[in-house]
Design a protein around this motif. Structure first.
Motif, mmCIF file in Angstrom:
data_model
loop_
_atom_site.group_PDB
_atom_site.id
_atom_site.type_symbol
_atom_site.label_atom_id
_atom_site.label_comp_id
_atom_site.label_asym_id
_atom_site.label_seq_id
_atom_site.Cartn_x
_atom_site.Cartn_y
_atom_site.Cartn_z
ATOM 1 N N GLU D 67 -4.188 2.812 15.132
ATOM 2 C CA GLU D 67 -3.924 3.091 14.284
ATOM 3 C C GLU D 67 -5.200 2.791 13.363
ATOM 4 O OE1 GLU D 67 0.102 0.056 13.442
ATOM 5 O OE2 GLU D 67 -1.916 -0.194 12.098
ATOM 6 N N ILE D 71 -6.370 6.500 10.582
ATOM 7 C CA ILE D 71 -7.174 6.027 8.879
ATOM 8 C C ILE D 71 -7.868 6.726 8.627
ATOM 9 C CG2 ILE D 71 -7.301 3.975 7.281
ATOM 10 C CD1 ILE D 71 -5.324 2.359 8.623
ATOM 11 N N TYR D 104 -10.220 -1.665 5.337
ATOM 12 C CA TYR D 104 -9.507 -2.232 6.278
ATOM 13 C C TYR D 104 -10.982 -2.346 7.045
ATOM 14 C CZ TYR D 104 -6.318 1.840 4.299
ATOM 15 O OH TYR D 104 -5.784 2.203 3.317
#
Lengths: 207, 207, 207, 207
Positions: D67, D71, D104
DNA sequence: GATGAATGAGATTTCATTCAT
DNA sequence: CATGAATGAAATCTCATTCAT
């Protein structure tokens, strides 16, 4: 010097404690219902200690199997070694087999479980080979005795392997039935039934 | 009405699907290695459905045991019903027993597991009683046959129970040994060995 | 007296044996995959002995970190001590930093792990303080060099801390990338890239 | 129909709950200090539920890594897509990289851990390949931008791979240093330092 | 001071059973 | 009735640390 010896003796002792506890538990509750915790408690050691002496649960079990087979083989050998007629020898073997079951019942259970063909007990191939080997040794001895009986003219000629197998079958079957509790329920005595049955067979195959 | 009937039929069918799948799995993998998931998948139903038809895993197992014993008893009864001498009857029973093992091997395995004397399957007492009952029925029949043989003077007087037990023992033991794979390994034929062994006993006990 | 000295020497030696073994293991397998058993075996001492020299696993680790930082600081100091222009000094520092990574890679790995920002190593606050202190010392030195360069008019005026940080960042980042294996995969040389990069920055900030 | 859809949606949601809880925990405590229990509690599900959605702890971790890389790659692509001079593009990429880290951060930590070369996290080869692939993609994009800048005559000719690597190195290194807490301790701003550093490099390599 | 057997808390994973839909 | 996602107790095994010798 003395110290080392004592340490070694103590280690051996601890190993026995563990095996004794395990044998007892496996006998009464079966492989799957015995927890490592139970064995540890029974042997009065910590769980971690078990893994100091054995790799895992299966190895404990395997060790017990081997022990059992060794005892059984020794008993049969002893029975055969004593000289005498085929009939006497047969009786001796029967007594030995039953004796093993009566005195070392815990081993019997342990071994039966493996033999059932249930594959869940993840025994190593090595052990499986050993068990087969040791069992084969027992059959060989029985067949040898039968052959001698035939050659001596004490019993009728025939397929010695077949005879060996049904003799073994009778003993095994009676023990199996006794183990299940039917003999107690029917008030039948294992030793007597075995003796009478063996004698019947002997009469049936003797010249 | 027709609808009700169909529904009932369907329910019965579903029950069978489950039992068939379970029997197959228990036979090949043993009690402990079969998951409820496996049975559900095998029976092509959802896992929850299993619990609509059976209380729990043990009950499925128990039901299979009963089925097996019913079949065995029926086979033995059939063998006895055919009239004839004690010897003929004995042979018929032997053939039946072996036939059950050969044709309904899955039930045999299932039953053996219970018979191990181990408590690990955790079966209810109720089932244990049923199994004992049905096994007792089989022994009764065998003993009855033996008694008749004695009364008819075909075989020597003696403890009919004992004789019944060692006859049973021989069969049970031979199957047990065969199940473990020893007969194949030694190139010994089960049916022949059984026949020869039974005959030997018969000669040993006949007048 | 000689005896006491020898004893002390032996103790020091033993301590080194342990640290050497530990460094080697931590480098190759990482903190979590190294067992106290492994260290004991590697150092050729008993497991209990480890606890005579260090409080626990973390303290061994912490000691290695300190050692590493001491070496690094010494190298940087050496680079700075050599007189010369800012540019020369910068080059010397870069070479030192890379040299530390190349020659004392095991320390680098050990230190990186601490630097992860993860708390999982469970190091004492005391160590954390020491590491911060020693790292701060290194930064201080770098900043001092930058400030001197500005004062000498060799490079443009500006925030000396900021400049020190991005110089450090370049080195740290290149090593980080190299450590992950990307440079080998892309056939890029660490020393050259570092030199070229430092020079680019130098040109970018020089008057 | 609607039912199926809702079920699917709920499953997806639950999966996210688990991943969210796991990401949070991995970020704050590191891989090894996170227990499956913790994740279950965090996601407000039972432990067993975790294993309904993921094979094991590593798979949860691996999913988070993927993931994160997705991103990051998307951000870089977006930065490049916006047309403009090399300088503008470079700034955009820097902002994206830092943005990923700031927004993030949890993914950043997770990914760093894998990259450290600690092999204990038993990631499948499949994942390792994916990570390498996705990282390579990012480098490729950066190098492409550098090459264009050279061809357009905006920056000096040279080894575009080398340039790409030290640009990446600067960003990576500054983040690494920030992550360790040094910037806060020295009251240095990450974004500013990065911008100033990138500009210095740009000046150093521009014609 | 050195040893290493013993400890036991704690981690991951499995699977029979339940229950809301 | 049928479904199958969710549950969570329980099992095996690991390993840092202690302590009697």
């Amino acid at each position: 010097m003395g110290v080392k010896d004592r340490k070694k003796r103590e280690k051996e002792q601890r190993r026995h404690q563990i095996l004794d506890a395990a044998r007892d538990l496996f006998m009464h509750k079966g492989y799957f219902d015995v927890r490592m915790d139970d064995i540890a408690t029974g042997a009065e050691v910590a769980i971690g200690t078990l893994y100091l002496y054995f790799h895992n649960k299966d190895e404990i079990y395997a060790t017990l199997c081997e022990e059992g087979l060794d005892i059984l083989n020794r008993l049969i050998e002893d029975a055969i070694r004593e000289e005498g007629s085929f009939q006497e020898c047969l009786e001796a073997i029967g007594r030995s087999y039953l004796g093993f079951y009566m005195e070392y019942g815990s081993y019997y259970d342990v071994l039966s479980f493996v033999g059932m063909g249930f594959k869940q007990v993840g025994l190593s191939e090595e052990l499986e080979k050993k068990i087969t080997q040791k069992s084969d040794a027992a059959i060989s001895k029985l067949e040898f005795v039968v052959k001698q009986g035939m050659e001596a003219g004490e019993i009728a000629e025939g397929d010695s392997k077949e005879v060996a197998f049904f003799l073994w079958g009778l003993l095994e079957g009676l023990i199996f039935i006794h183990r299940r509790g039917y003999m107690d329920a029917w008030a039948v005595d294992l030793a007597r039934t075995s003796a009478v049955g063996m004698e019947a067979i002997y009469r049936g195959i003797s010249r």
